[in-house]
Structures are given as C-alpha cells and as structure tokens.
Design an enzyme around this catalytic site. Structure first.
Site, short mmCIF file in Angstrom:
data_model
loop_
_atom_site.label_atom_id
_atom_site.label_comp_id
_atom_site.label_asym_id
_atom_site.label_seq_id
_atom_site.Cartn_x
_atom_site.Cartn_y
_atom_site.Cartn_z
N HIS A 98 1.02 -1.21 0.02
CA HIS A 98 0.11 -0.02 0.05
C HIS A 98 0.92 1.22 -0.02
CE1 HIS A 98 0.16 1.21 4.26
NE2 HIS A 98 0.54 -0.08 4.42
N ASP A 100 -0.43 4.54 0.58
CA ASP A 100 -0.89 5.44 1.62
C ASP A 100 -0.30 5.30 2.81
OD1 ASP A 100 -2.46 2.91 1.95
OD2 ASP A 100 -3.79 4.30 3.15
N ASP A 133 6.41 1.73 6.59
CA ASP A 133 4.83 1.37 6.31
C ASP A 133 4.21 2.35 5.38
OD1 ASP A 133 2.45 0.26 6.87
OD2 ASP A 133 2.16 1.47 8.49
N GLU A 167 -5.30 1.60 2.50
CA GLU A 167 -4.92 0.44 3.74
C GLU A 167 -5.11 1.07 4.90
OE1 GLU A 167 -3.12 -2.11 6.59
OE2 GLU A 167 -2.58 -0.05 5.75
N GLU A 168 -4.56 2.25 4.99
CA GLU A 168 -4.60 2.77 6.51
C GLU A 168 -6.11 3.34 6.67
OE1 GLU A 168 -2.37 2.61 8.30
OE2 GLU A 168 -0.27 2.66 7.15
N ASP A 200 4.46 -5.91 4.68
CA ASP A 200 3.75 -5.09 5.48
C ASP A 200 3.74 -5.21 6.99
OD1 ASP A 200 2.49 -2.45 5.79
OD2 ASP A 200 0.33 -3.36 5.24
N HIS A 450 3.44 4.06 12.16
CA HIS A 450 2.15 4.93 12.82
C HIS A 450 2.87 6.07 13.79
CE1 HIS A 450 -1.26 2.19 11.23
NE2 HIS A 450 -0.21 2.27 10.51
#
Length: 481
Positions: A98, A100, A133, A167-168, A200, A450
């Site tokens: 991903h 994003d 990520d 995805e997020e 991931d 994150h």
C-alpha cells in the site's frame, strides 16, 4: 536457485540511488484519511505506476468508487494492478503493498519533517512517514525490478502486483476488486497466481528476520451513554442525577481484567489451547520478554514466560480500552458532568472467532450489564469496523522458499511468527484466490510505524531488497508439493 551475484552487487552499488528514490516517495504526503490530501494519494499512485512502467511492468489504474469523508464526496484512490512475465513454465507470485500513509505533523513530536526523508548515516537510520509502512517495502520491489531491467536479467518467476492507496483507512473498495478479478479466472489480473507475498509487517525484534503466518482479526466498538440535555455543573447536580460518565466507567470496567482476561461470556468459545507442536514453535522463537518491555518502554509484561507473552500478543484474543469521547480532558479543574460520553474499545480476534458472532455477544453482554445498573440513562452500543483473523500453513513451499532466501541473505534462520495486528486484505486474498499467503517483512520491531519518527534502517532497506529478489529465485527453484 541462488540469486545471481550480479543482482546482489547491483543493489549494493546503487544503494544511494535507491535511498534517493525512497526520498521521492516519502515526499508525497499520501495520507488516505485526510480529505485535503486525496490528490496527493492519487499523485503517489501515478508516481508508482510510472516507476513500474519504466521497468517493463504492464499496469492498469483501477477506479474503486466514491467515499464520503469529512463532509465531502471523494473519488477513492485507484488501485494499481500490474503484471510482468507470462511464461507458463514459471511460477506466478502476486505482490501486495500500500502506498498510503498515516497522518504526520512535525508538531506531533517528530524530530525532523515527516515528509522529507532524513538519512542519518551515523546511526544508519532513515526517518520519514511511510519509510517502513509501507513505502520502503514497495520500493524494495522496485529495486528488484530496476536491477533485473538494467542488467538484462530475466525474472525467475512471473509477477503480478496489487498496490492500493486506502490500507490505512480500511482498504475501502479493494475487497470488491479482488473478488471481481478472482471471478474472471485466467482472464483476470490474478489468473494463474500460485502464491502471494506481502511485505507490510515487522520483525519481532531488532536482530532476527521473520516469516509471519498469522494475524489477529479485529472488532471495534463504541459504547455511548447519555442522559441530561446538556453538560451539568457538579455543584448543582452532583448526587442528584444519574451521571453518564459513572455508568460508562462501570460498563468498561466489566469488559476485561487488568491481566487481560476478557469477561464477555462466550468470547473464548472454540479457541483451542496450543498443542505441543505449536507451543514448541513459540519456544523456538528468538525473543525475550525484555524485547517486549524494551519496545513498550516499561517493565509491564503480564508474564516472565516468553511463550506466554508471545501467545498473548499474537495467538490469543485480547480486549483493549482505547479512550472516552465527550469527557473533560483539558488543563485545569473543570467541574462538569458530561451530558453524553462514548467509550471506545476493540477485541483482537483469533480463529475461529468471527466479528459478526463476537458482536452479538458483545452487545448482548453490555446491554445486560447496563440494565443491571437500573438507571434512567440511555445506552447505544455500536460496531464500528472489523476484520477476520488469518492463519496460513507455515510448512508450505512458499514459506520454505522465503526461509531459504532469508538464510542466504541474512545468514540466519528466520523466526516463524504470528502477529497481533490485522491486515484484513490478507484473508481476502486467501479466500478469493485459494493460495498460500506469506508475510515477508523488511522492517524491524523498533521502526515506529504510525508513530512519530517512523524509520527504516538503511541495512534493512538494502538487505531487504536483496531478500525480496532472492525470494523470487528460491520460489522458482522450489518444488510445489
């Protein structure tokens, strides 16, 4: 099949250029959960598609529909599907990632600008939102394609790509796309796929690579308790009215014990204890309780036994309390009785738990406990989102190929792990395509995905790019059984 030395040498020789390319990707603030950044997510999709095309990958940018976000109707970012190689004699692997990222502001506590890759050659770390990520791993695949294209090397397997930009934010629209393409069979983008590889996730520690064969699912809830028509002064009303906050705290205190035992009846139904083989797999992992406590920043593990801690964080269900909306939380000493408060909590699920069944049990239990309080307050329990757990066969040839690749690149036998987090698309792929899914992480446990100061170690990025390429060669060589 050993990866060609020319490939490995090329990755080493082009490390600085590969880092610069990661910097280009990080500089695009592709935050899927922020309406003001939607065009940046689309720009990231265009950038990635251009990179894939440069190395001979045939691509399609697939619209995924509309989304309501922050009072606006927005186009969802497109998914990028790609293919390279159609040799029927070769295996075909599907790669997912991903592009994003989570929101990030320097004012959050970052030491550097989050959307400008900061390369610290002294520490060997690269800081930036998405570095680990999941832009770093996606760039790892680009590095593999770059090397083979420039060196004129044939890829040892056929590759299909599926990259998304949501995805997020729940992978909105992707499940339908996967199901649609799978239904097309050989005419679809995923036709003839033999196995799937996703990068991931992360090592369990900072020293031992791992292969991940399981993820917990999730079921997320809100409990709203309301009463008065507006916030009240505790000096005028305290003791004379039923208070929503008091009822909410009481209910949340009935969900889980301090040592993690879930109190909702029926939650553990069907969850079998680990057998001797599975327990041995956990005991064999290179891990220590101190690794957990070091990452957590405090000596707070529920047990001193390694296997107990590992199973608690990845194999067994858990319930966590996350926060309360509507309550006073500012500075000072405000003497308010909130009119309405909402408590947020979630369960992490393991097979055979299912969000739908768990939700029935959660709502029934909370409503029953609320009734016992015998107040005049109102209750609303809401299921916000969820995803099923996933477990694959770690003895599958896909995992054996990854094990051999890890041993070739890192000179270490990888840990075989289950993770406590959730990547719902993993199960979507497994269910729709019916093939083995491998999680092959590039980053380390301390990367801070994150969080503020998210990073990727240069060594993990460069050696990880070698690992992804070597995995393809081992995949080509291994016998399917």
């Amino acid at each position: 099949m050993v990866a060609p030395q020319t490939f490995l040498d090329y990755v080493n020789a082009n490390a600085d250029r590969f880092i610069d390319r990661l910097g280009e990707a990080v500089a695009i603030p592709s935050v899927s959960g922020d309406a003001s950044r939607r065009e940046d997510v689309k720009r990231m999709a265009q950038w990635l598609e251009g990179q894939l095309n440069k190395y001979g990958v045939k691509t399609q940018s697939v619209p995924l529909g509309k989304q309501e976000l922050e009072g606006q109707t927005l186009d969802l970012p497109p998914a990028i599907l790609g293919r390279i190689g159609d040799d029927p004699k070769k295996k075909t692997v599907l790669i997912y990632g991903h592009f994003d990222v989570q929101p990030a502001f320097k004012s959050d506590g970052w030491d550097t600008e989050p959307f400008k890759l900061h390369v610290d050659k002294t520490s060997g770390k690269m800081f930036g939102r998405g570095a680990t990520d999941d832009k770093g791993p996606i760039l790892g695949w680009l590095n593999v394609l770059d090397a083979h294209h420039t060196l004129g090397l044939d890829l040892p397997v056929n590759i299909r790509f599926c990259f998304e930009g949501m995805e997020e934010s729940g992978s909105e629209g992707l499940d339908d796309l996967i199901a649609s393409e799978a239904a097309k069979g050989k005419q679809g983008w995923f036709g003839d796929v033999d196995c799937i590889c996703i990068s991931d996730n992360y090592w369990l520690n900072t020293r031992t690579p791992c292969l991940t064969y399981g993820l917990r699912g999730i079921a997320y809830y809100s409990i709203k308790v309301s009463g008065p028509g507006a916030d009240l002064h505790s000096g005028m009303y305290g003791g004379a009215v039923y208070e929503p906050m008091t009822a909410l705290i009481t209910l949340m205190g009935k969900l889980v014990t301090v040592d993690g035992r879930i109190l909702i009846p029926g939650v553990y139904d069907g969850v079998a204890a680990a057998d001797a083989t599975e327990l041995q797999r956990f005991n064999d992992i290179d891990y220590a309780v101190s690794d957990l406590e070091g990452a957590a920043g405090g000596k707070i593990a529920i047990s001193d036994d390694k296997a107990t801690v590992l199973m608690a964080r990845s194999r067994n269900p858990s319930l966590s309390l996350h926060g309360i909306e509507g309550a006073f939380s500012g500075v000072g000493a405000k003497t308010v009785i909130p009119a309405a408060v909402s408590g947020k909590f979630s369960l992490r699920l393991v097979p055979p738990q299912d969000p739908e069944d768990i939700t029935k049990k959660v709502i029934s239990y909370i409503e029953s406990e609320f009734a016992k309080l015998n107040t005049k307050l109102s209750l609303k329990v809401e299921y916000l989102h969820g995803g099923k757990p996933w477990v694959a066969d770690p003895d599958h040839w896909n995992y054996e190929a990854a094990k051999r690749a890890t041993e070739a690149v890192y000179r270490q036998t990888p840990n075989y792990t289950r993770e406590g987090g959730s990547i719902p698309v993993t199960l979507t792929f497994a269910d729709n395509l019916g093939v083995n899914v491998l999680l092959l992480p590039m980053g380390r446990a301390d990367d801070g995905a994150h969080s503020t100061n998210e990073k990727m170690d240069i060594s993990n990025y460069i050696e990880g790019s070698k690992l992804l390429g070597t995995y393809l060669y081992e995949l080509a060589d291994i016998t399917k059984d």
